[in-house]
Design a protein around this motif. Structure first.
Motif, PDB file in Angstrom:
ATOM      1  N   LEU A 129       2.172  -5.986  -6.474  1.00 13.89           N
ATOM      2  CA  LEU A 129       2.734  -5.292  -5.317  1.00 13.89           C
ATOM      3  C   LEU A 129       1.895  -4.067  -4.958  1.00 13.89           C
ATOM      4  CD1 LEU A 129       6.565  -5.463  -6.005  1.00 13.89           C
ATOM      5  CD2 LEU A 129       5.387  -6.345  -3.985  1.00 13.89           C
ATOM      6  N   ALA A 130       1.451  -3.336  -5.962  1.00 11.98           N
ATOM      7  CA  ALA A 130       0.623  -2.156  -5.727  1.00 11.98           C
ATOM      8  C   ALA A 130      -0.706  -2.544  -5.070  1.00 11.98           C
ATOM      9  CB  ALA A 130       0.377  -1.408  -7.029  1.00 11.98           C
ATOM     10  N   MET A 131      -1.328  -3.614  -5.551  1.00 12.42           N
ATOM     11  CA  MET A 131      -2.592  -4.070  -4.961  1.00 12.42           C
ATOM     12  C   MET A 131      -2.400  -4.484  -3.501  1.00 12.42           C
ATOM     13  SD  MET A 131      -5.127  -3.762  -7.036  1.00 12.42           S
ATOM     14  CE  MET A 131      -6.339  -4.868  -6.370  1.00 12.42           C
ATOM     15  N   LEU A 132      -1.325  -5.214  -3.219  1.00 15.11           N
ATOM     16  CA  LEU A 132      -1.054  -5.620  -1.843  1.00 15.11           C
ATOM     17  C   LEU A 132      -0.819  -4.396  -0.963  1.00 15.11           C
ATOM     18  CD1 LEU A 132       1.341  -8.640  -2.541  1.00 15.11           C
ATOM     19  CD2 LEU A 132      -1.055  -8.751  -1.844  1.00 15.11           C
ATOM     20  N   GLY A 133      -0.064  -3.433  -1.466  1.00 13.30           N
ATOM     21  CA  GLY A 133       0.193  -2.203  -0.718  1.00 13.30           C
ATOM     22  C   GLY A 133      -1.080  -1.421  -0.466  1.00 13.30           C
ATOM     23  N   MET A 134      -1.942  -1.336  -1.475  1.00 14.97           N
ATOM     24  CA  MET A 134      -3.206  -0.613  -1.296  1.00 14.97           C
ATOM     25  C   MET A 134      -4.094  -1.303  -0.268  1.00 14.97           C
ATOM     26  SD  MET A 134      -4.256   0.951  -5.014  1.00 14.97           S
ATOM     27  CE  MET A 134      -4.202  -0.566  -5.933  1.00 14.97           C
ATOM     28  N   ALA A 135      -4.046  -2.633  -0.226  1.00 16.38           N
ATOM     29  CA  ALA A 135      -4.836  -3.361   0.768  1.00 16.38           C
ATOM     30  C   ALA A 135      -4.355  -3.041   2.176  1.00 16.38           C
ATOM     31  CB  ALA A 135      -4.765  -4.863   0.500  1.00 16.38           C
ATOM     32  N   VAL A 136      -3.039  -3.013   2.366  1.00 13.41           N
ATOM     33  CA  VAL A 136      -2.480  -2.676   3.688  1.00 13.41           C
ATOM     34  C   VAL A 136      -2.881  -1.254   4.077  1.00 13.41           C
ATOM     35  CG1 VAL A 136      -0.345  -2.287   4.978  1.00 13.41           C
ATOM     36  CG2 VAL A 136      -0.575  -4.325   3.540  1.00 13.41           C
ATOM     37  N   VAL A 137      -2.754  -0.326   3.145  1.00  8.31           N
ATOM     38  CA  VAL A 137      -3.124   1.067   3.429  1.00  8.31           C
ATOM     39  C   VAL A 137      -4.606   1.166   3.782  1.00  8.31           C
ATOM     40  CG1 VAL A 137      -3.398   3.356   2.366  1.00  8.31           C
ATOM     41  CG2 VAL A 137      -1.270   2.089   2.077  1.00  8.31           C
ATOM     42  N   TYR A 138      -5.463   0.438   3.065  1.00  8.53           N
ATOM     43  CA  TYR A 138      -6.897   0.484   3.343  1.00  8.53           C
ATOM     44  C   TYR A 138      -7.202  -0.045   4.744  1.00  8.53           C
ATOM     45  CZ  TYR A 138     -11.901   0.069   2.896  1.00  8.53           C
ATOM     46  OH  TYR A 138     -13.242   0.218   3.107  1.00  8.53           O
ATOM     47  N   ILE A 139      -6.525  -1.121   5.122  1.00  9.44           N
ATOM     48  CA  ILE A 139      -6.784  -1.724   6.434  1.00  9.44           C
ATOM     49  C   ILE A 139      -6.377  -0.775   7.558  1.00  9.44           C
ATOM     50  CG2 ILE A 139      -6.087  -3.581   8.002  1.00  9.44           C
ATOM     51  CD1 ILE A 139      -5.928  -5.385   5.469  1.00  9.44           C
ATOM     52  N   VAL A 140      -5.241  -0.117   7.436  1.00 11.00           N
ATOM     53  CA  VAL A 140      -4.763   0.757   8.521  1.00 11.00           C
ATOM     54  C   VAL A 140      -5.311   2.177   8.426  1.00 11.00           C
ATOM     55  CG1 VAL A 140      -2.660  -0.585   8.843  1.00 11.00           C
ATOM     56  CG2 VAL A 140      -2.610   1.404   7.353  1.00 11.00           C
ATOM     57  N   SER A 141      -5.909   2.525   7.308  1.00 17.20           N
ATOM     58  CA  SER A 141      -6.428   3.877   7.111  1.00 17.20           C
ATOM     59  C   SER A 141      -7.677   4.113   7.956  1.00 17.20           C
ATOM     60  CB  SER A 141      -6.780   4.084   5.634  1.00 17.20           C
ATOM     61  OG  SER A 141      -7.464   5.297   5.460  1.00 17.20           O
ATOM     62  N   PRO A 142      -7.818   5.316   8.522  1.00 19.85           N
ATOM     63  CA  PRO A 142      -9.034   5.632   9.265  1.00 19.85           C
ATOM     64  C   PRO A 142     -10.234   5.905   8.340  1.00 19.85           C
ATOM     65  CG  PRO A 142      -7.562   7.517   9.264  1.00 19.85           C
ATOM     66  CD  PRO A 142      -6.827   6.391   8.587  1.00 19.85           C
ATOM     67  N   ILE A 143      -9.979   6.049   7.043  1.00 16.03           N
ATOM     68  CA  ILE A 143     -11.052   6.320   6.079  1.00 16.03           C
ATOM     69  C   ILE A 143     -11.491   4.992   5.464  1.00 16.03           C
ATOM     70  CG2 ILE A 143     -11.659   7.497   3.941  1.00 16.03           C
ATOM     71  CD1 ILE A 143      -9.412   9.529   4.661  1.00 16.03           C
ATOM     72  N   ASP A 144     -12.781   4.692   5.556  1.00 18.01           N
ATOM     73  CA  ASP A 144     -13.334   3.429   5.067  1.00 18.01           C
ATOM     74  C   ASP A 144     -14.517   3.673   4.147  1.00 18.01           C
ATOM     75  OD1 ASP A 144     -11.598   1.767   6.439  1.00 18.01           O
ATOM     76  OD2 ASP A 144     -12.916   1.558   8.168  1.00 18.01           O
ATOM     77  N   VAL A 145     -14.809   2.681   3.326  1.00 14.56           N
ATOM     78  CA  VAL A 145     -16.015   2.717   2.504  1.00 14.56           C
ATOM     79  C   VAL A 145     -17.230   2.628   3.419  1.00 14.56           C
ATOM     80  CG1 VAL A 145     -17.332   1.498   0.736  1.00 14.56           C
ATOM     81  CG2 VAL A 145     -14.869   1.751   0.485  1.00 14.56           C
ATOM     82  N   VAL A 146     -17.183   1.707   4.385  1.00 12.30           N
ATOM     83  CA  VAL A 146     -18.227   1.577   5.394  1.00 12.30           C
ATOM     84  C   VAL A 146     -17.614   2.039   6.714  1.00 12.30           C
ATOM     85  CG1 VAL A 146     -19.792   0.003   6.586  1.00 12.30           C
ATOM     86  CG2 VAL A 146     -19.235  -0.393   4.184  1.00 12.30           C
ATOM     87  N   PRO A 147     -18.082   3.160   7.282  1.00  9.95           N
ATOM     88  CA  PRO A 147     -17.483   3.673   8.523  1.00  9.95           C
ATOM     89  C   PRO A 147     -17.510   2.649   9.651  1.00  9.95           C
ATOM     90  CG  PRO A 147     -19.018   5.258   7.593  1.00  9.95           C
ATOM     91  CD  PRO A 147     -19.183   3.986   6.811  1.00  9.95           C
ATOM     92  N   ASP A 148     -16.437   2.627  10.446  1.00  2.81           N
ATOM     93  CA  ASP A 148     -16.320   1.655  11.530  1.00  2.81           C
ATOM     94  C   ASP A 148     -17.331   1.889  12.646  1.00  2.81           C
ATOM     95  OD1 ASP A 148     -14.296   0.262  10.323  1.00  2.81           O
ATOM     96  OD2 ASP A 148     -12.688   1.367  11.324  1.00  2.81           O
ATOM     97  N   PHE A 149     -17.861   3.096  12.766  1.00  5.34           N
ATOM     98  CA  PHE A 149     -18.810   3.361  13.847  1.00  5.34           C
ATOM     99  C   PHE A 149     -20.151   2.657  13.613  1.00  5.34           C
ATOM    100  CE2 PHE A 149     -19.549   6.978  11.003  1.00  5.34           C
ATOM    101  CZ  PHE A 149     -20.923   6.953  10.872  1.00  5.34           C
ATOM    102  N   LEU A 150     -20.394   2.159  12.408  1.00  8.34           N
ATOM    103  CA  LEU A 150     -21.617   1.394  12.160  1.00  8.34           C
ATOM    104  C   LEU A 150     -21.397  -0.017  12.696  1.00  8.34           C
ATOM    105  CD1 LEU A 150     -22.496   2.532   8.542  1.00  8.34           C
ATOM    106  CD2 LEU A 150     -23.536   3.290  10.671  1.00  8.34           C
ATOM    107  N   LEU A 151     -21.702  -0.187  13.972  1.00 11.02           N
ATOM    108  CA  LEU A 151     -21.428  -1.448  14.658  1.00 11.02           C
ATOM    109  C   LEU A 151     -22.079  -2.618  13.930  1.00 11.02           C
ATOM    110  CD1 LEU A 151     -21.826  -0.279  18.345  1.00 11.02           C
ATOM    111  CD2 LEU A 151     -19.722  -0.645  17.060  1.00 11.02           C
ATOM    112  N   GLY A 152     -21.338  -3.657  13.834  1.00 13.15           N
ATOM    113  CA  GLY A 152     -21.857  -4.852  13.190  1.00 13.15           C
ATOM    114  C   GLY A 152     -21.476  -4.956  11.729  1.00 13.15           C
ATOM    115  N   ILE A 153     -21.420  -3.825  11.031  1.00 12.96           N
ATOM    116  CA  ILE A 153     -21.045  -3.898   9.621  1.00 12.96           C
ATOM    117  C   ILE A 153     -19.836  -3.025   9.287  1.00 12.96           C
ATOM    118  CG2 ILE A 153     -23.373  -4.479   8.847  1.00 12.96           C
ATOM    119  CD1 ILE A 153     -23.577  -1.544   7.855  1.00 12.96           C
ATOM    120  N   GLY A 154     -19.434  -2.183  10.204  1.00  9.23           N
ATOM    121  CA  GLY A 154     -18.348  -1.249   9.934  1.00  9.23           C
ATOM    122  C   GLY A 154     -17.004  -1.894   9.707  1.00  9.23           C
TER     123      GLY A 154
END
Length: 118
Positions: free
Chosen positions: A52-77
């Protein structure tokens, strides 16, 4: 290598959903709220607090504005978000199929290697 692993996991999920006798996609999607409630209450032994914790963390990661690879890097973000999304959907579809089977066989059945709370 990572892309091949994601593709393989997605293919396994597709094969599992389309296997004859397996719960279909609609049955799995309808079972998600019941499965999550049963998992949070501790009634369904297949969905542990760790899962449950892993699933919750995945949801938080998807909706979070903070990413490992920033979204502004078009194509790979968005690749990291999409990879987490694929993992989440694969995990939810796989576990919801097992949940439907568990429900069908009876709530008192246990997952091998785990004790039932009832």
């Amino acid at each position: 290598m990572v892309k091949a692993g994601r593709a393989a996991a997605t293919w396994r999920a597709y094969r599992e959903v389309s296997r004859p006798g397996s719960p279909g996609l609609v049955a799995r999607l309808r079972a998600l709220p019941r499965m999550l409630r049963a998992g949070m209450r501790g009634d369904y032994p297949g969905l542990t607090k760790g899962k449950l914790a892993m699933l919750g963390m995945a949801v938080v990661y998807i909706v979070s504005p903070i990413d490992v690879v920033p979204d502004f890097l078009l194509g790979i973000g968005v690749v990291d978000d999409f990879g987490v999304f694929l993992w989440l959907m694969t995990a939810l579809l796989g576990e919801s199929g097992r949940y439907v089977d568990w429900e069908t066989e009876g709530v008192h059945r246990t997952i091998p290697g785990r004790a039932s709370r009832r």
